[in-house]
Design a protein around this motif. Sequence first.
Motif, short mmCIF file in Angstrom:
data_model
loop_
_atom_site.label_atom_id
_atom_site.label_comp_id
_atom_site.label_asym_id
_atom_site.label_seq_id
_atom_site.Cartn_x
_atom_site.Cartn_y
_atom_site.Cartn_z
N THR A 149 65.54 8.08 90.18
CA THR A 149 64.36 8.94 90.20
C THR A 149 64.63 10.32 90.78
O THR A 149 64.01 11.29 90.34
N THR A 150 65.51 10.41 91.73
CA THR A 150 65.78 11.72 92.35
C THR A 150 66.10 12.79 91.31
O THR A 150 65.53 13.89 91.37
N PRO A 151 66.95 12.52 90.31
CA PRO A 151 67.20 13.54 89.29
C PRO A 151 65.93 13.91 88.51
O PRO A 151 65.77 15.06 88.10
N LEU A 152 65.02 12.95 88.30
CA LEU A 152 63.76 13.26 87.60
C LEU A 152 62.91 14.22 88.43
O LEU A 152 62.32 15.16 87.89
N LEU A 153 62.86 13.98 89.73
CA LEU A 153 62.07 14.86 90.60
C LEU A 153 62.65 16.26 90.64
O LEU A 153 61.91 17.24 90.69
N ASP A 154 63.97 16.35 90.59
CA ASP A 154 64.61 17.67 90.52
C ASP A 154 64.30 18.34 89.18
O ASP A 154 64.01 19.53 89.12
N PHE A 155 64.35 17.58 88.10
CA PHE A 155 64.10 18.10 86.75
C PHE A 155 62.68 18.64 86.62
O PHE A 155 62.45 19.69 86.03
#
Length: 191
Positions: A149-155
């Motif tokens: 999920t961390t990459p989604l929140l960055d995206f």
Amino acid sequence: MTRILIIGPQGVGKGTQAAGLAEALSIPHVSTGDLFRDHAARGTELGLEVKRYLDSGQLVPDSVTKQMVAERLGDPDALDGFLLDGFPRTLPQAEWLDEYLHSSDHAVDAVLLLNAPNKVLLERLTARGRADDTPEAISTRLALYHSETTPLLDFYHDRVVAVNGVGTVDEVRERALKALRDFLNGHGRAA
């Protein structure tokens, strides 16, 4: 026109909140789990493919999930908005969704992130009494969620609306509705 994603760890109440929020916002709740079950029940070509993967304990591949999501988001009731639950889960899925929406001059307006401490999630999930909800299995799934999920929140960094998912269903729903409306109104979008 409001296009919202709901993200959060297992046990935070995404499905419960998504249904109520979608109703309050007068947009359809689009759940990938529901899509899988619907296609499987109707015996569609995609449904048979989904069933084959699920029956063998495998994850449904992105190609199948994307096809179901694209088909559902193309339905007339979803053209003016939706609350998408269960997709995207990974950065490649988010990139695909953005491209898919941009092809019809649309975009994700907000990403509702429901949060709760791992301790609370562990208590909720073990209370369900499912055989696969052992503390070890839950911890593994939560760790996987956090890493994916961390990459989604960055995206989606400029569209994330974080809300505390601890409280009664109604308390969390009111908190989420207020946060979403404040965010969307602040960005010139109706909610």
